[in-house]
Motif scaffolding. Structure first.
Motif, PDB file in Angstrom:
ATOM      1  N   ASP A 101      24.136  24.591   3.202  1.00 29.45           N
ATOM      2  CA  ASP A 101      23.684  24.104   4.665  1.00 29.45           C
ATOM      3  C   ASP A 101      24.339  22.742   4.930  1.00 29.45           C
ATOM      4  O   ASP A 101      23.689  21.750   4.315  1.00 29.45           O
ATOM      5  CB  ASP A 101      22.083  24.045   4.358  1.00 29.45           C
ATOM      6  CG  ASP A 101      21.487  23.611   5.725  1.00 29.45           C
ATOM      7  OD1 ASP A 101      22.111  23.410   6.951  1.00 29.45           O
ATOM      8  OD2 ASP A 101      20.242  23.576   5.560  1.00 29.45           O
ATOM      9  N   ASP A 102      25.048  22.850   5.615  1.00 33.74           N
ATOM     10  CA  ASP A 102      25.705  21.594   5.775  1.00 33.74           C
ATOM     11  C   ASP A 102      25.152  20.727   7.148  1.00 33.74           C
ATOM     12  O   ASP A 102      25.724  19.754   7.525  1.00 33.74           O
ATOM     13  CB  ASP A 102      27.356  21.648   6.152  1.00 33.74           C
ATOM     14  CG  ASP A 102      27.782  22.676   7.333  1.00 33.74           C
ATOM     15  OD1 ASP A 102      26.738  22.973   8.192  1.00 33.74           O
ATOM     16  OD2 ASP A 102      28.774  23.092   7.505  1.00 33.74           O
ATOM     17  N   SER A 103      24.190  21.165   7.799  1.00 30.49           N
ATOM     18  CA  SER A 103      23.528  20.599   8.908  1.00 30.49           C
ATOM     19  C   SER A 103      23.372  19.092   8.469  1.00 30.49           C
ATOM     20  O   SER A 103      23.852  18.306   9.537  1.00 30.49           O
ATOM     21  CB  SER A 103      22.458  21.371   9.497  1.00 30.49           C
ATOM     22  OG  SER A 103      21.632  21.340   8.581  1.00 30.49           O
ATOM     23  N   ARG A 104      22.551  18.861   7.287  1.00 30.99           N
ATOM     24  CA  ARG A 104      22.330  17.305   7.287  1.00 30.99           C
ATOM     25  C   ARG A 104      23.475  16.506   6.774  1.00 30.99           C
ATOM     26  O   ARG A 104      23.430  15.239   7.070  1.00 30.99           O
ATOM     27  CB  ARG A 104      21.220  17.505   6.086  1.00 30.99           C
ATOM     28  CG  ARG A 104      20.030  17.971   6.467  1.00 30.99           C
ATOM     29  CD  ARG A 104      18.825  17.936   5.334  1.00 30.99           C
ATOM     30  NE  ARG A 104      18.625  16.683   5.023  1.00 30.99           N
ATOM     31  CZ  ARG A 104      18.103  16.275   3.883  1.00 30.99           C
ATOM     32  NH1 ARG A 104      17.992  17.278   2.799  1.00 30.99           N
ATOM     33  NH2 ARG A 104      18.077  14.822   3.496  1.00 30.99           N
ATOM     34  N   LYS A 106      26.458  16.891   8.185  1.00 35.99           N
ATOM     35  CA  LYS A 106      26.981  16.497   9.361  1.00 35.99           C
ATOM     36  C   LYS A 106      26.443  15.394  10.267  1.00 35.99           C
ATOM     37  O   LYS A 106      27.051  14.750  11.095  1.00 35.99           O
ATOM     38  CB  LYS A 106      27.181  17.885  10.259  1.00 35.99           C
ATOM     39  CG  LYS A 106      28.084  18.901   9.681  1.00 35.99           C
ATOM     40  CD  LYS A 106      28.167  20.174  10.538  1.00 35.99           C
ATOM     41  CE  LYS A 106      29.342  20.712  10.080  1.00 35.99           C
ATOM     42  NZ  LYS A 106      29.699  22.061  10.741  1.00 35.99           N
ATOM     43  N   ALA A 107      24.932  15.269   9.972  1.00 31.90           N
ATOM     44  CA  ALA A 107      24.167  14.260  10.631  1.00 31.90           C
ATOM     45  C   ALA A 107      24.599  12.848  10.027  1.00 31.90           C
ATOM     46  O   ALA A 107      24.375  11.933  10.793  1.00 31.90           O
ATOM     47  CB  ALA A 107      22.874  14.528  10.541  1.00 31.90           C
ATOM     48  N   SER A 138      23.127  17.220   1.503  1.00 31.85           N
ATOM     49  CA  SER A 138      22.911  18.635   2.010  1.00 31.85           C
ATOM     50  C   SER A 138      23.641  19.831   1.027  1.00 31.85           C
ATOM     51  O   SER A 138      23.631  20.943   1.198  1.00 31.85           O
ATOM     52  CB  SER A 138      23.415  19.108   3.572  1.00 31.85           C
ATOM     53  OG  SER A 138      24.758  18.863   3.598  1.00 31.85           O
TER      54      SER A 138
END
Length: 153
Positions: A101-104, A106-107, A138
């Motif tokens: 889960d790379d969303s965090r 990328k933030a 992440s």
């Protein structure tokens, strides 16, 4: 070049010398000619008694700059646009990344890309801190069970 028998020449301190005439050429001056030569199949080796450097304690020319902080290391060089990556590799031979889960990641400011391969995840950032923070936030991939010893990376 000199019109002499090569056996009359010797080498010393990065130069080819012809003692009979006093002529000398730096190795660098001979590179273009040497490229086309085939190396000897069985070159003669120096006798141990002729060694001048092997076994000697030599002065390290880089020591003063290392001690006083002037030395420049590869990690200190920052060409324009250079990026850093932090990697997480599967600790189990043959294991695979199960989920990322790379969303965090990328933030995180400075994170530019997340690269997911079969057995590796890399977070690429503008600087090491961004890459490390993105990785820690992440990257929690697992491995699919390939052996009883498989465990998450």
């Amino acid at each position: 070049m000199w019109g002499v028998d090569p056996a009359q020449c010797r080498t010393d301190s990065g130069q080819v010398l012809h003692p009979g005439s006093g002529r000398r050429l730096a190795y660098a001056e001979l590179v273009d000619r040497a490229v086309g030569l085939a190396p000897p199949s069985d070159p003669p080796l120096k006798a141990v008694s002729e060694f001048r450097l092997v076994g000697q304690s030599l002065k390290r020319l880089d020591t003063p700059d290392k001690v006083n902080g002037k030395a420049v290391y590869g990690i200190d060089v920052m060409p324009p646009g250079v990026k850093f990556a932090t990697l997480a590799a599967c600790p189990v031979f043959g294991g695979k990344v199960a989920h990322v889960d790379d969303s965090r990641a990328k933030a995180v400011a400075g994170v530019r890309q997340i690269v997911v391969l079969d057995d590796l995840v890399a977070v690429v950032g503008d600087h090491m801190w961004a890459a490390m923070r993105g990785w820690k936030r992440s990257i929690s991939p697992g491995t699919r069970e390939t052996t009883p010893a498989s465990r998450p990376i």
